[in-house]
Design a protein around this motif. Structure first.
Motif, PDB file in Angstrom:
ATOM      1  N   SER A   1      -9.987 -46.220  -6.464  1.00  0.00           N
ATOM      2  CA  SER A   1     -10.509 -45.347  -5.406  1.00  0.00           C
ATOM      3  C   SER A   1     -10.016 -45.786  -4.025  1.00  0.00           C
ATOM      4  CB  SER A   1     -12.039 -45.362  -5.423  1.00  0.00           C
ATOM      5  OG  SER A   1     -12.499 -46.648  -5.059  1.00  0.00           O
TER       6      SER A   1
ATOM      7  N   THR B   1     -11.724 -46.240  -0.500  1.00  0.00           N
ATOM      8  CA  THR B   1     -13.015 -46.271   0.174  1.00  0.00           C
ATOM      9  C   THR B   1     -12.835 -46.718   1.619  1.00  0.00           C
ATOM     10  OG1 THR B   1     -14.000 -46.911  -1.927  1.00  0.00           O
ATOM     11  CG2 THR B   1     -15.364 -47.214   0.037  1.00  0.00           C
TER      12      THR B   1
ATOM     13  N   ASP C   1     -11.560 -41.177  -0.496  1.00  0.00           N
ATOM     14  CA  ASP C   1     -12.385 -40.611  -1.561  1.00  0.00           C
ATOM     15  C   ASP C   1     -13.861 -40.721  -1.194  1.00  0.00           C
ATOM     16  OD1 ASP C   1     -10.142 -40.201  -3.165  1.00  0.00           O
ATOM     17  OD2 ASP C   1     -10.206 -42.273  -3.891  1.00  0.00           O
ATOM     18  N   ARG C   2     -14.139 -41.754  -0.424  1.00  0.00           N
ATOM     19  CA  ARG C   2     -15.540 -42.085  -0.169  1.00  0.00           C
ATOM     20  C   ARG C   2     -15.647 -42.801   1.163  1.00  0.00           C
ATOM     21  NH1 ARG C   2     -18.155 -46.793  -3.860  1.00  0.00           N
ATOM     22  NH2 ARG C   2     -20.301 -46.714  -3.139  1.00  0.00           N
TER      23      ARG C   2
ATOM     24  N   VAL D   1     -18.715 -38.489   0.315  1.00  0.00           N
ATOM     25  CA  VAL D   1     -17.348 -38.026   0.568  1.00  0.00           C
ATOM     26  C   VAL D   1     -17.212 -37.776   2.078  1.00  0.00           C
ATOM     27  CG1 VAL D   1     -16.985 -37.059  -1.728  1.00  0.00           C
ATOM     28  CG2 VAL D   1     -18.011 -35.639   0.058  1.00  0.00           C
TER      29      VAL D   1
END
Lengths: 282, 268
Positions: free
Chosen positions: A35, A37, A210-211, A225
């Protein structure tokens, strides 16, 4: 969720003379493998302290940080953890060890005791990955800030980590250098599948993540998000890229004994929370 | 003023001397210095001069760079020359007070000055053709036998310190310039006044520089830790130094010169 890093109820305390100051307070967090982040927070929010705990540089006062199942408190596996989670800091000048680009990038793999041919391969791969291969024989002090920071990233990439933690890597760079770093990180993430944890106080750097996790006062106050986070924070940009007022308000209410959910970030949700809290008081 | 400070005098080129193994160059430099001191007559010294001049020519480093290095040592050179003037024997040319200059003295003075000049040229040939990094690696490699007497980590630490020092010299010069400009903007006068005043004016520059260096050192240590550095234990190197056929050729030429010096010493 397949986590590469698990942060479990972690508290980190600094001792400054007599007073104990908690930089990170009972924080839990899972970082998903592969991911991208972004951790946002203003100065003193505890985000740098958290970053340094992700690869065992800081050991939590209480709670545990697990990297791929390995506890960072374990002394025998310290190198293993740093090999899996690479870390890039703010000032590229203070991360570069050698006076020749390729020799600097080789520093990490050399410490791992790899074969010279394997080190060569990794150095070349890492330099190509950050688009600095043509500069391999240059002297770092002749390069721009953005280029130097990419060399620092290559130096970590040459250890072939699974996760890259970057602590405000763009804070000392000009806008061009910042754009270079952010696009390099997205490329590493999408092409090489590297998990990226980017710590910053520039909101725009979170756009394609993504986050987004927003930290304040040693705690996570938002985790979603970017779209959701942005819809809350944008209106508060005028306040100086600080923590959303709603979060601040709810947090203060909670501190004063009201049962509100501090994760409600939009004004509407916050208002609803406050009403709910007031009703339950009656 | 700070921009004039250059550390390491590497001159970029791809001459034979540049490509010779740095370890070999260091060892040969030491050996040749010894043999230049052993040369004791005109013929052996002439051979040494010829050899050093050809090294300079082969190195492709401009002669004016060699001469630049001479300038710094000039006072020492002249002093040595003058002292030696009075130490010779033979026909007295000039005499005053208790001192006399003889033909032997002049010969001796010239001989000593040539000898020192050769030493400077030869050492310059090493520093002009070898990068500071290669020199550091060569020192580490040459000192590595010390590991057998339990000094392995000391050798590594020394080499690492040199590497980091070399890396940070330009950074710290830049920083010093920034601080100087900042202090000048606040009205600090660094150029005028007595020596005492100028030294005093340096304090507001040195203290911030020292503090920031300590902070840098701390950050660098963390960055090194993040790159799995643990004091050189089990560390390998990407660039391996190899002795190549041309190194043997260089060695052979130098050995021949050393042999030649001794032979000429005995013959004449």
């Amino acid at each position: 969720m397949d986590s590469i890093i698990s942060v479990r109820n972690v508290t980190y305390e600094y001792k400054e003379e007599e007073t104990v100051y908690a930089a990170v307070k009972d924080l839990s967090l899972e970082i998903e493998r592969g991911s991208f982040t972004v951790i946002l927070g203003h100065n003193g929010s505890g985000k740098s302290t958290l970053a340094k705990m992700l690869n065992g540089l800081n050991k939590p006062t209480s709670g545990d940080v697990l990297v791929d199942g390995i506890n960072t408190k374990e002394e025998s596996t310290e190198v293993e953890v740093k090999r899996k989670v690479g870390m890039v800091f703010q000032n590229p000048d203070n991360q570069i060890i050698a006076s020749i680009v390729e020799e600097d990038v080789a520093f990490g793999p050399e410490n791992l005791g790899l074969d010279p041919a394997e080190i060569r391969r990794r150095v070349d791969d890492a330099l190509k990955a950050v688009d600095m291969y043509d500069f391999r024989e240059s002297t770092p002090h002749r390069l721009s800030g953005g280029q130097k920071q990419r060399i620092a990233i290559a130096g970590i990439m040459a250890m072939e980590p699974e996760c890259l933690v970057l602590d405000e890597p763009t804070a000392m760079l000009d806008p061009k250098g910042r754009a270079e770093i952010i696009s390099t990180l997205h490329r590493l993430n999408s092409e090489k599948g590297i998990t990226v944890v980017l710590i910053t106080h520039y909101m725009e750097e979170a756009e394609n993540a993504d986050r987004v996790i927003v930290m304040n006062d040693g705690k996570i106050i938002a985790d979603d998000v970017p779209k959701v986070i942005f819809s809350d924070v944008k209106t508060l940009k005028s306040v100086g890229l600080d923590v959303p007022q709603t979060a601040e308000l709810l947090y203060r209410l909670k501190e004063n004994g009201f049962s509100v959910d501090t994760h409600a970030l939009s004004v509407k949700e916050a208002a609803a929370e406050i009403i709910k809290a007031l009703r339950s008081e009656e | 003023m700070l921009k004039d400070i250059t550390f390491g005098q590497y001159y970029e080129s791809r001459s034979l001397i540049h490509r010779t193994d740095p370890r070999l160059k260091m060892v040969l430099l030491i050996a040749l210095i010894v043999f230049i001191f052993l040369a004791k007559n005109t013929f052996s010294m002439a051979l040494a001069v010829l050899f050093v001049l050809s090294v300079m020519a082969v190195s492709k480093v401009p002669v004016k760079l060699y001469l630049k290095n001479m300038k710094a040592i000039l006072p020492v050179l002249i002093f040595t020359g003058i002292i030696n003037l009075f130490y010779g024997e033979g026909e007295t040319l000039i005499s005053f007070w208790k001192l006399e200059i003889t033909t032997g003295g002049i010969y001796r003075a010239v001989f000593m000055m040539v000898r020192i000049t050769l030493l400077i040229f030869l050492s310059s040939a090493l520093t002009y053709t070898t990068t500071p990094n290669d020199l550091t690696d060569a020192i580490e490699s040459l000192l590595s036998p010390l590991r057998f007497v339990g000094l392995k980590s000391a050798v590594h630490t020394l080499a690492m310190m040199m590497t980091i020092a070399l890396r940070f010299i330009p950074t710290l010069i830049e920083e010093a310039e920034k601080i100087m400009n900042a202090q000048k903007a606040r009205g600090a006068d660094l150029e005028n006044g007595s020596l005492r005043e100028r030294v005093k004016a340096l304090i507001p520059i040195l203290i911030p520089l020292l503090i920031s260096s300590v902070r840098r050192a701390y950050e660098l240590a963390e960055a090194m830790e993040c790159r799995c550095y643990n004091g050189g234990e089990g560390r390998t190197r990407m660039k391996q130094m190899h002795i190549r056929p041309r190194d043997f050729a260089v060695l052979a030429v130098c050995a021949a010169v050393c042999g030649g010096i001794i032979t000429l010493n005995i013959l004449f």
